[in-house]
Structures are given as structure tokens and as C-alpha cells.
Design a protein around this motif. Structure first.
Motif, PDB file in Angstrom:
ATOM      1  N   CYS A  38       0.853  -1.168  -0.001  1.00  0.00           N
ATOM      2  CA  CYS A  38       0.093   0.045   0.122  1.00  0.00           C
ATOM      3  C   CYS A  38       0.624   1.193  -0.040  1.00  0.00           C
ATOM      4  O   CYS A  38       0.419   2.336  -0.548  1.00  0.00           O
ATOM      5  N   CYS A 103       6.211  -2.618   7.141  1.00  0.00           N
ATOM      6  CA  CYS A 103       6.479  -4.117   6.665  1.00  0.00           C
ATOM      7  C   CYS A 103       7.454  -4.663   6.296  1.00  0.00           C
ATOM      8  O   CYS A 103       7.790  -5.714   6.495  1.00  0.00           O
ATOM      9  N   CYS A 133       3.363   3.402   9.254  1.00  0.00           N
ATOM     10  CA  CYS A 133       2.245   2.585   8.351  1.00  0.00           C
ATOM     11  C   CYS A 133       1.013   3.466   8.137  1.00  0.00           C
ATOM     12  O   CYS A 133       0.173   3.732   8.937  1.00  0.00           O
ATOM     13  N   MET A 134       1.241   4.077   7.125  1.00  0.00           N
ATOM     14  CA  MET A 134       1.904   4.091   6.325  1.00  0.00           C
ATOM     15  C   MET A 134       2.658   5.520   6.494  1.00  0.00           C
ATOM     16  O   MET A 134       2.349   6.464   6.879  1.00  0.00           O
TER      17      MET A 134
END
Ligand code: SF4
Length: 193
Positions: A38, A103, A133-134
Motif C-alpha cells: 500500500c 512491513c 504505516c504508512m
């Protein structure tokens, strides 16, 4: 290639010019953006008018062989990791990796997923990692500025570490995919042609 074959342009004759080369490298980074997750959605504001990373000499580039900076923009699955490793090896030295988001650092919200690789830097070296995140576009810009600084002072040396510790990286890759995975995958891709 043997581990001792490291980088011909670091020959003694050129060492005098090394600071100049580094300055030039940091000012002309061509990005290979691998939008694995993402976090890739933060790329358009960086590339367009709002942050306009081209003013720093940064440019998106589709060809790994001409790329300098490899952006991994999110979670990495084993299937994606194979492509990441092959793409990284296709890039020419010196090359730099920026891991974008939690991630690729530790699995992030997918920390207990069977299908997410928890630590990218076991498989390829990471020069700068941006947690979050993010991470917002400002954080990514800051990560890029950090990598530029590291290029200039010579501490962005993941590409050297990959050569010097190739057995370590290769062992981790083989443990995940099984020995001979490159050849097997190459055969599979060739069967498509
Ligand atoms: S860190 Fe968050 S935003 Fe980035 S890939 Fe993982 S879940 Fe998506």
C-alpha cells in the motif's frame, strides 16, 4: 563472480575523484520503484508538483539496469521477494535500497502472516528504512535525503555488503525458496515464450 571482484571504479587511480563521483551520484538518483504494498500510493505526491523530487535529480526509471535507488514500498510476499532479488541483482553497482514502511522492516501489521516476509534485510541489504504505516510523503522524502547524505559520505554501502556477504544472503534466500529456485523459475518463465 567471486567476492573479491569488487568494483573496478574503486581502483586506486580513481580514489582521488571518489568524493566527486559520490556527489554526482547523489544528485542523479534514478528510482526503480517496486510498489509491493500500500505504501506505493505515496509515490505520486513525491513525483508530482507537491514534493517534486525531480528538483533533487531524482527520476522514476523503469529499467533496473539503469536504476540507482530501489524503493520497496510495502509488504513483501515470498513470490514478490523472488522478483525483488532478481531485480536487485540486475541493477548495476553502486545501488541503494530504501525500505518504505514497517512491513519490510519487521512484517508490520502482517507480523504473524504465513505469507509475508518479516525482514527484508535478511535477503538483500537495506540502506535506509522508514518506519510507519504508512509513512507520509514527508517521511519518505526525509528517507531519500538521508540516503543522499549517506551516498555522499560513503556509508550507503549495502551493494558492497551484498558482495562481501553473498553466502549469508544466498543461504537465507535458499532456505526460503529451496535450492536451485533461480534455475527452476527461469525454466518456468522460459516455458512461456
Ligand atoms: S507498512 Fe502499512 S502502509 Fe506500508 S505496506 Fe505495510 S500495511 Fe501497507
Amino acid at each position: 563472480m567471486q567476492n573479491g571482484d569488487v568494483v573496478h571504479y574503486e581502483l586506486k587511480e580513481f580514489q582521488l575523484f571518489e568524493p566527486l563521483f559520490r556527489w554526482a551520484r547523489k544528485k542523479s538518483l534514478w528510482i526503480v520503484a517496486f510498489c509491493t504494498g500500500c505504501g506505493g500510493i505515496e509515490m505520486p505526491p513525491l513525483a508530482t508538483a507537491r514534493y517534486d523530487f525531480e528538483r533533487f535529480g531524482i527520476m522514476p526509471n523503469p529499467a533496473p539496469r539503469m536504476g540507482d535507488l530501489f524503493l520497496i514500498t510495502g509488504y513483501v510476499t515470498p513470490k514478490t521477494l523472488k522478483r525483488i532479488i532478481i531485480t536487485y541483482e540486475m541493477m548495476q553497482d553502486p545501488k541503494y535500497v530504501l525500505a518504505h514502511g514497517s512491513c519490510p522492516i519487521n512484517g508490520g501489521v502482517y507480523w504473524d502472516s504465513y505469507n509475508v516476509v518479516k525482514q527484508l534485510d535478511k535477503y538483500i541489504p537495506v540502506d535506509v528504512a522508514i518506519a510507519g504505516c504508512m509513512p507520509r510523503a514527508e517521511a519518505v522524502m526525509d528517507g531519500i535525503m538521508t540516503i543522499m547524505k549517506k551516498i555522499e559520505d560513503g556509508t550507503a554501502d549495502g551493494w558492497k555488503r551484498y558482495r562481501e556477504n553473498y553466502e549469508y544472503y544466498r543461504k537465507n534466500q535458499d532456505e526460503l525458496f529451496g535450492e536451485g529456485w533461480r534455475e527452476k523459475d527461469a525454466r518456468r518463465w522460459l516455458a512461456w515464450i
